[in-house]
Design a protein around this motif. Structure first.
Motif, PDB file in Angstrom:
ATOM      1  N   UNK A  30       2.250   6.578  -6.895  1.00  0.00           N
ATOM      2  CA  UNK A  30       1.188   7.024  -7.801  1.00  0.00           C
ATOM      3  C   UNK A  30       1.424   8.418  -8.368  1.00  0.00           C
ATOM      4  N   UNK A  31       1.893   9.416  -7.569  1.00  0.00           N
ATOM      5  CA  UNK A  31       2.107  10.756  -8.140  1.00  0.00           C
ATOM      6  C   UNK A  31       3.140  10.777  -9.258  1.00  0.00           C
ATOM      7  N   UNK A  53       0.821  -1.212   0.000  1.00  0.00           N
ATOM      8  CA  UNK A  53       0.000   0.000   0.000  1.00  0.00           C
ATOM      9  C   UNK A  53       0.849   1.254   0.000  1.00  0.00           C
ATOM     10  N   UNK A  54       1.913   1.264   0.809  1.00  0.00           N
ATOM     11  CA  UNK A  54       2.815   2.413   0.845  1.00  0.00           C
ATOM     12  C   UNK A  54       3.503   2.609  -0.501  1.00  0.00           C
ATOM     13  N   UNK A 109       3.220   2.619 -14.954  1.00  0.00           N
ATOM     14  CA  UNK A 109       3.178   4.063 -15.142  1.00  0.00           C
ATOM     15  C   UNK A 109       4.408   4.805 -14.675  1.00  0.00           C
ATOM     16  N   UNK A 110       5.205   4.233 -13.769  1.00  0.00           N
ATOM     17  CA  UNK A 110       6.355   4.975 -13.220  1.00  0.00           C
ATOM     18  C   UNK A 110       7.688   4.531 -13.797  1.00  0.00           C
ATOM     19  N   UNK A 111       7.678   3.527 -14.664  1.00  0.00           N
ATOM     20  CA  UNK A 111       8.939   3.038 -15.224  1.00  0.00           C
ATOM     21  C   UNK A 111       8.940   3.243 -16.733  1.00  0.00           C
ATOM     22  N   UNK A 128      -4.062  -2.272  -9.290  1.00  0.00           N
ATOM     23  CA  UNK A 128      -3.503  -1.001  -8.834  1.00  0.00           C
ATOM     24  C   UNK A 128      -1.979  -1.019  -8.842  1.00  0.00           C
ATOM     25  N   UNK A 129      -1.387  -2.052  -8.271  1.00  0.00           N
ATOM     26  CA  UNK A 129       0.074  -2.120  -8.177  1.00  0.00           C
ATOM     27  C   UNK A 129       0.703  -2.226  -9.560  1.00  0.00           C
TER      28      UNK A 129
END
Length: 728
Positions: free
Chosen positions: A164-165, A157-158, A238-240, A231-232
């Protein structure tokens, strides 16, 4: 027999189910799936979760009806029988053991990011600890699982919230670039991420309030895990940068480093190790219950069902499972074998859906506290999509599942079958449906109109036997407003001209006409008689039948010889090519029979044979007996079904009916039961060669036997006949 203690609450059930899923599915498989489908891997996880729903609902229902240790094995064995139960039990046991070993080996690369440790020794050490924990008891296992899952979920979750941002929309470009094929292939791969959702059913015997906690645990954990996966993985993509994660041994750590730095990497390492240990722990707990349950049902050695007096756990089963896991970690390339085993898991999920249908349609004592909605369409959807997913797993995976299945079949044939005689409710449900369809065929035939009969006399059989043929034909035809065509066939050598023979009518021919005229007068029927001379009698019989449009050919039967079995004889040819039914008579005389027997081979009576037997009994105001082989080894359910089907058949007939079993060797019967005429259906020539079986067994005696071969177009398909042989 000592029972397992019910000490697993809802929290433990949820923890076992979630912990069994969140492991390789999030920390290993995304990297492989990204190489197949690109960003569409997000949809693949969602689609896979939806495709698991039918199996989750089906297993929840069966778990509340049968809250016993063994889960999948129990349901498939009870529903589909010991053979498929053995395949499901052995295969799922190996599958879960493989996946547990994979989780341990897959978790070590995350540790190697921090510590310089040898992979296999660490994995072996962790496996040994988990085996010891499971030996201590399910309560301790459940508590450990709750703690592991809580820490793991907090870390994930963390990671998701903190990363996410940093999501870049450009990373989702060309979302479906790999097309539908890539999406389905990725779905087939990540489907195994959800295989653990139903693992909790394997410890259902140890769950408190199973009617409530099992469905809530299974369905709640599936919904939660699906959302978490999507979600994960969405954040990870999205971040890579495109391609940065694909193929990595530690994909989540790579993603965390991009947004959260070294702290994020450490948190992910902790979560990954805990998650994969959690998966392995759940694997030991659930997989060890399969040999335990199989042993209680005599599908495995009895020592595997022993429960420890000190710890209340199936120690021998856990020890065996642990030993298999240790061997796999030490000597086998786990990733490849886990993929093979996952293909089998998909097949088992399909069988779970079929098993629910078997229980509901069968006559077993089945009373679940929870019932699946949208029955049976939900189960049909699950079974069909399971088969489709199997096609996406690749040839090697399918071949591996086939080897596991073959090994299970060998175990069944060598160990189980000599010890176990029960059957599943699915077989009985199919048996009832097949029997009822056969009765419907009988009722349909009974409604048909005129029945014309061709009496084919192919040799000099003497006046008594000849008269018997016409008496049988008269009883059949007169009951159905039909007519009789009597034909004497004479075959001459090929070199002899037909013209001369036809123009010269012998005294024997005129005698045949006189005799048929006498039969017609005495029997009160019309008989058209003629004589046919030809070079080939079998073709002539078929041609006359076609010319007159008869409904049946009646002629004497010659016993089949070895040559006939191998290459066929003229009678076989007529049976296969006649445009109508063929009645072959073993002629020992026919004189107003009062006791007609319909002899069967244990499968449903063929409708045309039933009609002929009923007609002969009705024409002579006699009774009809249903005889079938007296075999050993039938279950009580099998016997009850046969009795029910016989009652339904009796109600459908217009004559007095009784039934009894006779020895399969056709042993002698008491004088009071001696039949006047025996009617039986002819064995399908396709089955004769396939099964080396000629005809139904009938009692020895002096009765004339009529063997009925339906017209080829009326015969049941080969698949139906083989199905009848299997279920009856």
């Amino acid at each position: 027999m000592k029972e397992l203690e019910r000490d697993l609450g809802l929290a433990s059930v949820l923890a076992i189910s979630v912990g069994a899923m969140i492991g390789s599915g999030i920390f290993i498989l995304p990297a492989l799936a990204l190489k197949i489908a690109g960003p569409a891997v997000i949809v693949a996880y969602l689609l896979a979760g939806l495709l698991v729903v039918p199996a989750a609902l089906s297993k929840s229902e069966m778990a509340t009806a049968m809250p016993e240790a063994g889960g999948t094995y129990i349901y498939i064995e009870r529903g589909m029988g010991p053979l498929l139960g053995t395949i499901a039990g052995v295969g799922t046991w190996f599958s879960l053991s493989f996946k547990g070993a994979l989780a341990l080996v897959g978790g070590v690369p995350y540790l190697l990011l921090v510590f310089d440790l040898p992979l296999k020794p660490v994995a072996l050490g962790l496996a040994t600890v988990l085996i010891l924990v499971n030996l201590l008891g399910a309560k301790q296992t459940g508590r450990l699982q709750v703690a592991i899952v809580a820490v793991m979920l907090a870390a994930l979750g963390w990671f998701a919230a903190g990363s996410a941002p940093g999501v870049q929309s450009g990373n989702y470009a060309n979302f479906f670039a790999d097309g539908l094929g890539g999406l389905l292939a990725a779905t087939g791969l990540v489907f195994v991420s959800y295989a653990g959702v139903t693992k909790v059913a394997s410890v259902a015997e140890e769950v408190e309030d199973p009617g409530r906690n099992i469905p809530l645990g299974i369905l709640g954990s599936l919904a939660f895990t699906t959302l978490l996966y999507v979600a994960v993985v969405a954040v990870m993509v999205g971040i890579t940068d495109p391609g940065a994660v694909a193929g990595s041994l530690t994909p989540v750590a790579v993603a965390a480093e991009a947004t959260l730095g070294q702290v994020g990497v450490v948190v992910v390492i902790v979560a990954a190790v805990l998650a994969l240990i959690s998966t392995a722990n759940a694997g030991v707990l659930s997989s060890s219950r399969y040999p335990f349950a199989m042993s209680r049902d005599r599908l495995a050695p009895p020592s595997l069902s022993a429960v420890s007096d000190r710890f209340g756990t199936p120690a021998a089963s856990i020890t065996l499972t642990g030993a298999v896991m240790l061997v796999l970690i030490a000597f086998v390339p786990i990733l490849e074998i886990a993929k093979l085993a996952s293909a089998f898991q998909i097949m088992v999920f399909a069988l779970i859906n079929v098993a629910v249908v078997a229980f509901r349609e069968g006559n077993a004592d089945y009373d679940p506290e929870f019932t699946s909605p949208l029955y049976p369409w939900m189960q049909v959807f699950g079974a069909v999509t399971g088969v489709l997913l199997l096609t996406q797993m690749g040839t090697i995976a399918l071949a591996g599942a086939g080897l596991i299945t073959l090994g299970s079949v060998v175990w069944y044939l060598g160990y189980v079958r000599p010890r176990v005689s029960r059957e599943g409710v699915a077989r009985d449900a199919i048996r009832r449906r097949v029997g009822q369809n056969a009765i419907a065929d009988v009722q349909s035939d009974a409604l048909e109109g005129a029945h014309d009969v061709l009496v084919a006399v192919t040799k000099d059989i003497g006046p008594d036997r000849e008269r018997s043929l016409f008496e049988i034909a008269a009883d059949i035809a007169s009951q159905h407003d039909g007519r009789i065509i009597g034909v004497r066939f004479e075959e001459i050598p090929d070199q002899a001209p037909l013209t001369d023979e036809v123009t010269v009518q012998s005294e024997a021919d005129r005698s045949f006409e006189r005799r048929t005229a006498e039969y017609a007068e005495q029997l009160g029927v019309t008989i058209d008689s003629e004589e046919i001379v030809s070079h080939d009698t079998k073709h002539a019989i078929v041609n006359v039948a076609e010319e007159h449009g008869v409904d049946a050919i009646l002629t004497e039967h010659e016993p089949l010889r070895l040559r006939s079995r191998l290459i066929g004889d003229p009678v076989d040819w007529v049976v296969r090519h006649a445009p109508c039914d063929v009645h072959l008579v073993d002629n020992l005389g026919y004189d107003s029979p009062e006791h007609v027997v319909l002899a069967g081979d244990g499968t449903p009576y063929e409708s045309r044979a039933v009609t002929v037997a009923e007609t002969l009994a009705a024409a002579n105001d006699g009774s009809l007996s249903l005889w079938y082989p007296a075999t050993t080894g039938r279950t009580d359910r099998h016997e009850a079904t046969i009795a029910d089907l016989e009652r339904e058949l009796t109600d459908a007939l217009s004559v007095s009916v009784r039934s009894r079993a006779v020895r399969p060797d056709g042993g002698r019967v008491s004088s009071g039961d001696t039949p006047d005429v025996v009617v039986r259906s002819g064995t399908d020539h396709r089955l004769r060669h396939a099964l080396l079986d000629d005809r139904p067994p009938t009692p020895q005696g002096s009765a004339t036997t009529v063997t009925v071969y339906p017209e080829v177009a009326r015969r049941a398909p080969l698949a139906r006949r083989l199905l009848e042989r299997f279920v009856f």
